[in-house]
Write a protein that holds these residues in place. Structure first.
Motif, PDB file in Angstrom:
ATOM      1  N   ALA B 149       0.849  -1.185   0.000  1.00  0.00           N
ATOM      2  CA  ALA B 149       0.000   0.000   0.000  1.00  0.00           C
ATOM      3  C   ALA B 149       0.887   1.237   0.000  1.00  0.00           C
ATOM      4  O   ALA B 149       1.984   1.221   0.547  1.00  0.00           O
ATOM      5  CB  ALA B 149      -0.896  -0.015   1.223  1.00  0.00           C
ATOM      6  N   GLN B 150       0.420   2.303  -0.649  1.00  0.00           N
ATOM      7  CA  GLN B 150       1.195   3.547  -0.658  1.00  0.00           C
ATOM      8  C   GLN B 150       0.782   4.430   0.512  1.00  0.00           C
ATOM      9  O   GLN B 150      -0.409   4.643   0.742  1.00  0.00           O
ATOM     10  CB  GLN B 150       0.930   4.321  -1.948  1.00  0.00           C
ATOM     11  N   SER B 151       1.731   4.946   1.233  1.00  0.00           N
ATOM     12  CA  SER B 151       1.413   5.913   2.294  1.00  0.00           C
ATOM     13  C   SER B 151       1.137   7.268   1.638  1.00  0.00           C
ATOM     14  O   SER B 151       1.470   7.507   0.483  1.00  0.00           O
ATOM     15  CB  SER B 151       2.589   6.029   3.260  1.00  0.00           C
ATOM     16  N   ARG B 155       2.733   8.923  -1.761  1.00  0.00           N
ATOM     17  CA  ARG B 155       1.954   9.466  -2.880  1.00  0.00           C
ATOM     18  C   ARG B 155       2.394  10.896  -3.187  1.00  0.00           C
ATOM     19  O   ARG B 155       2.510  11.302  -4.338  1.00  0.00           O
ATOM     20  CB  ARG B 155       0.456   9.441  -2.562  1.00  0.00           C
ATOM     21  N   ASP B 264      -4.909  -6.143   2.453  1.00  0.00           N
ATOM     22  CA  ASP B 264      -4.788  -4.735   2.803  1.00  0.00           C
ATOM     23  C   ASP B 264      -5.493  -3.915   1.707  1.00  0.00           C
ATOM     24  O   ASP B 264      -5.118  -3.984   0.529  1.00  0.00           O
ATOM     25  CB  ASP B 264      -3.304  -4.355   2.889  1.00  0.00           C
ATOM     26  N   GLY B 266      -5.426  -0.897   0.804  1.00  0.00           N
ATOM     27  CA  GLY B 266      -4.565   0.005   0.037  1.00  0.00           C
ATOM     28  C   GLY B 266      -3.845  -0.732  -1.075  1.00  0.00           C
ATOM     29  O   GLY B 266      -3.803  -0.293  -2.225  1.00  0.00           O
ATOM     30  N   ALA B 269      -6.291  -1.762  -3.809  1.00  0.00           N
ATOM     31  CA  ALA B 269      -6.678  -0.651  -4.676  1.00  0.00           C
ATOM     32  C   ALA B 269      -5.660  -0.464  -5.796  1.00  0.00           C
ATOM     33  O   ALA B 269      -6.013  -0.255  -6.961  1.00  0.00           O
ATOM     34  CB  ALA B 269      -6.805   0.630  -3.853  1.00  0.00           C
TER      35      ALA B 269
END
Lengths: 395, 395, 395, 395
Positions: B149-151, B155, B264, B266, B269
């Motif tokens: 997931a990207q924080s 981003r 997760d 994130g 997605a």
């Protein structure tokens, strides 16, 4: 400016009261009238912009059949079965006009000592009348009749190496080889010929010879509309990724007239052969590919063909995986626009002076005449290249 | 004669003890040893005959991971789960040798005031050691790690227009943006970079900028192995036949580490976005295409991903039809040969002096960098044309 | 002789202008008129011969809704979408008569200081008028409204242990808990109550208490029509053969009003819970069963729900196998006859003096009130046994 | 206390070196040894607790075959193909002991003037030796051989109304009707008989007569393991909801020895008949049900049978809907535990003094002898009721 607006090109459909024949004539009128979306019409899609295709109002539909059912009954049945949308306008006058241009050939050749010759003459006469009565410049004959089993004498005559040799043998036949008769009549009458059925049509040395002699363009064999179409895009995937297909099994169900005709084992064998050959051609595998195609007649499905395919394949290090798909399509809905597209594309070729087998139309057929290519994308490349249509990607 | 036999090219795999990383290193050894069929290896298939690709014995595998599980354990688990065949030879000595070339980076950046910078330095050091210890001329870094997931801060920093601007912001981050760090470390160390994950990698302005400055080739993003691959051959069919896709729904199940990571939201997605964009690109439809991709974690499936797709479409005159397919493939089996193929193709490009994004490798990726083409067949045309490989049909 | 011919029993449908409500009222009229086949009507099938059910002409339809669309528009739309057959007779006079018996409750409770109490009074008044205006002996209220998300205050009030306690708290609510209000109004007005929705309805201690106090029969919750129905016959198979289900994943797509309502995550959660619990109940497995149900809104499907289920299971010695199914059903077509069946079965129970939760109707519901049995065949046994219907096999 | 611990009951398997025969004998030993989960064994599931079934160590396996392949080879092949788990212990000594109890009957009847009589005598002798050599009290004969096509003379003799009449005709046959010979030999030797194959076995008047004369229990015909099993729970659903099945098509693929045997059209016809009759029985529909079953041999699938079924049905007001399922099961894994269950259940019946056709075992068979019931749940009710097993629901 497209200069062909005034031309009158006839479309003479064999099986004009059948499911596809009726839908093609009636929907051509709807398209010509304007206002209907062009979904499903290949020649109206992006790659064909700028190609000098005949306008829709340049065509006039007629044909032959062996039954007399008025088109209006067939169109109403189509609407009831969801083959044509509920909003489809049923114009009795328009349909009666088409009716009047469809010859009943049920009796052709019957009781005659040389039935094949009598039938040939009857078909030729019907085509000639259609052209003359309607003042047409050109006629394109489209075979949309049912799949027929081949008799032993038809199989034998099919091997004739030239048209004169075949013609010499025709009078001796006891039954009428309709697939041959229709194609020969069209070509003798200087008509272009499209064979949308699995019957041999012009896919024989003698008829190819006749087409050459007459300078006529022809295309065929067996419209590629559903399961086979899907196979022709999926199979190249396995090949491109170097995967090894162990088995590809196809199980088809259909309940329309074509399905009923395929209850005859001889007719089914012809259809299955037509569906079967492409896999080996695309995959380039030899003896180790196991593939079978089954067709069952399921009346309740009507025109809504349902097919299930199972693909068993080996990937890296021989690990086995599987894919399956179910196709639920309406045969007539899928075939009808292709008839309209093919008529336009054959007309264009003819107008451009092309003759013989139109190999660039291979993407439309399960058994394309004169072409070993079965990969749908490569078949499309042939079409686009031939027409000079733009099809390169944006990269 | 192929003159590259003596070169030593390193393959530094991020996630070298993961499912794909372990399978790639072990099966490379098996291939090098000879005697195994080349099924699934694209670069060993017909169109690549005559292309000057590196021989298999020119490669040496190493890499990094955040766990210490010996490769032999992973390989045995793979055999137990059917990911590698039961006949796969487990050579403890060979696997221990690869083990010794895999750095554990679990502690990199931990507790540091500037964790991203510390991590970057640690990765660079690990790559440098790999090259020097093994006397390698060139190293290709391949990211095979889990989807992350990207924080929010990742981003934000991803928008940096150039590498110097991104580098200036890195010390201020609280967490480590691994996807960026791995790519940056590879490029700073003059390595080519392949991103097989959905993480951004070099698909960012700043890293593309860095690749340009270093003159390094790179390729990515997100290996196209299964359901998305099938979609990229099926979708063009609907487009070519002028059919209108109303809805295309994909439901994916998987039970491996990747599946667990995708629990997760994130990470999921990011993956879904990567799978989703292609349809619109291929179909050329705008707002009226309804498409959703779902991914569920189903532990019992392990690496055997199962996906079901449903396609609802309109044909001629707006009649609606449907198609569905089920794909049952083993992710690692599908991905591993592509890693080996990509390494060879990137090596060739590098040797030929190509740098920047290698767009001709787009057929290997779900989100190909620098390329809007998602139609698999057109992607293959780019590859074959670029390599001068023969791929024309027989017509 | 059936002696109930002259009785007039009212059916007061909540959501009377909705998809199921409109179809139920219109098709009741068609059945009453005679001449239509009884396909899909459980109470007209063999096991119910000889059971003293109310004749169709004993029923009168009315109800409430929050929109004013004339029934004729809904019926025509149903015919267009294939939910009702093209041959369905649209009788404007009959439909207008039903229209006149449907109260618009859109404004009920609006702007009031105690909205829940005002709404309760409005619903009671509407039911009372329906009974009195039509000289009905009895009224059965059927909830066919959309699935609604529960507010926090509704969840809180739902825990009330008795009707007086719930009633005391109702005036303090800011929003109207419609699921509770409908059920309470029906019971207070001495009506039997059928809850075909996933909303709680009488499946709450306080409303069960109210039903007991009023001596009224009630049944519910959430009609079992499609995918869940299939699961309730398939799951017992695995259990009976001692097979171990590892995972059972269900992916549902629908495009009707219900589907749109389920776009709301709260409503979806309620629906998924209702679909989910049965598997654990039937299989008797605990923590080791992995099961997820997904629902996506796909507008083009309309009322034609399509669901795909995947079952991963272990057989003898732990060998793993799989089954998958695709269900393509029309929700309204499946639900409507069940409404008619339930009305007759509840009427019979009421006439026989039964009250409280009608557990023998459990086969009709996804979450049967007061019944832990989810195995469809065992549920049917309860129904047949209760009615004294013959159902033994011929052995 | 279970008092049967010391008894020695023999299980004489016809086809003892076949896929199921080998798996049954080897896994019986594993179960007897303890420590393996009881998944897939019906008689070890909840409803059988408290039923006085024989303990596993009361059984001894032997049998006959026409090949000599050592069991250890078959078991290793099973492990390689995933039919037995990789963890299955291969104990050479145990398997050799079973090997020694399997008679090769390849030459029985060969070259003899009265081949059927010679074969009958040979089988009887082999059974007798098995009993005497191993000091067994009772022997249960289980037919697990391949599906065989029936010859015309076998069909003719099958109509014999009594055993003496059949016996009188046997010497005149030119070929050996193995299905009859095996059953007759077992019954003449005072053995119980289980027919797991589609061959007629005791499902003939003459053999039922023989069983009566000998007072022996028997059960059969054709184990219900996969697609047919699923149909027997799904079909009752359509019936219970008063839906009208228009078509039910089944397409089966398998690649094992049974599949190879079914390449013979005669054998396939027998199998298809066995699979076909149940639908009409359950649905209670007459001429208007269209149903076909196809079987294709697909070598790469081995024992992993894959079947696709399509169900087209009408609901309320004649609206048409569809369901389809794919079953991917391993035939041997599904069949083997049923052999073990049947042996225990037949032994119990015999011990309790029951003889003739054991109709309460109908749930195990596609064509249960003496029983018209095909609804799986009702078949289970017969079983549970007969054994006095608890099976009522919790309501």
């Amino acid at each position: 400016v497209n200069t062909n607006g005034n031309r009158r090109v006839g479309v003479w459909v064999i099986g004009a009261r059948g499911s596809i024949g009726a839908a093609a004539a009636a929907s051509h009128w709807l398209i010509e009238r304007g206002g209907t979306p062009m979904t499903g019409l290949v020649t109206e899609s992006l790659p064909f912009r700028g190609v000098d295709l005949l306008q829709w109002n340049g065509l006039l539909f007629g044909g032959c059949d062996v039954v007399d059912t008025p088109l209006i009954d067939k169109i109403r049945a189509h609407i009831d079965e969801g083959i044509l949308p509920r909003s489809f306008p049923v114009d009795a006058k328009v349909l009666r006009a088409i009716d009047s241009r469809i010859t009943n050939l049920a009796g052709a050749g019957g009781g005659s000592a040389t039935p094949a010759m009598t039938a040939l003459a009857a078909v030729r006469q019907a085509i000639r009348s259609f052209r003359e009565d309607n003042g047409l410049e050109r006629v394109i004959v489209v075979n949309c009749s049912s799949t027929l089993a081949q008799s032993a004498e038809e199989r034998s005559i099919s091997k004739s190496p030239s048209w004169p040799r075949m013609l010499a043998r025709l009078p001796r036949l006891r039954s009428i080889p309709w697939g041959i008769v229709y194609a020969a009549a069209a070509l003798e009458e200087q008509c272009a010929f499209i064979n949308f059925t699995p019957n041999s049509g012009t896919d024989l040395p003698a008829l190819a010879d006749l087409a050459r002699r007459q300078g006529m363009p022809h295309a065929g064999r067996d419209g590629k509309t559903g399961e086979t179409l899907v196979k022709s895009v999926l199979a190249p995937l396995f090949s491109a990724r170097a995967m090894h297909v162990l088995a590809w099994q196809g199980y088809n169900m259909l309940g329309n007239g074509d399905g009923h005709a395929l209850s005859d084992p001889g007719a089914r064998a012809l259809k299955i052969k037509s569906k079967d050959q492409q896999l080996r051609a695309i995959l380039g595998q030899n003896g180790d590919l196991h593939t079978q195609v089954s067709i069952d007649y399921v009346p309740s499905l009507g025109d809504w063909k349902t097919a299930w395919d199972f693909i068993h394949f080996e990937g890296f290090l021989g690990v086995r995986m599987a894919m399956q798909f179910t196709w639920q399509g309406c045969d007539t809905v899928l075939a009808t626009p292709l008839i309209l597209d093919l008529v336009r594309l054959v007309e264009l070729a003819w107008r451009r002076g092309e003759s013989g087998e139109l190999r660039h139309l291979c993407s439309f057929f399960k058994s394309p005449i004169g072409c070993e290519e079965h990969d749908f994308r490569k078949q499309l490349d042939h079409l686009y290249n031939h027409l000079g249509a733009p099809h390169s990607s944006t990269m």
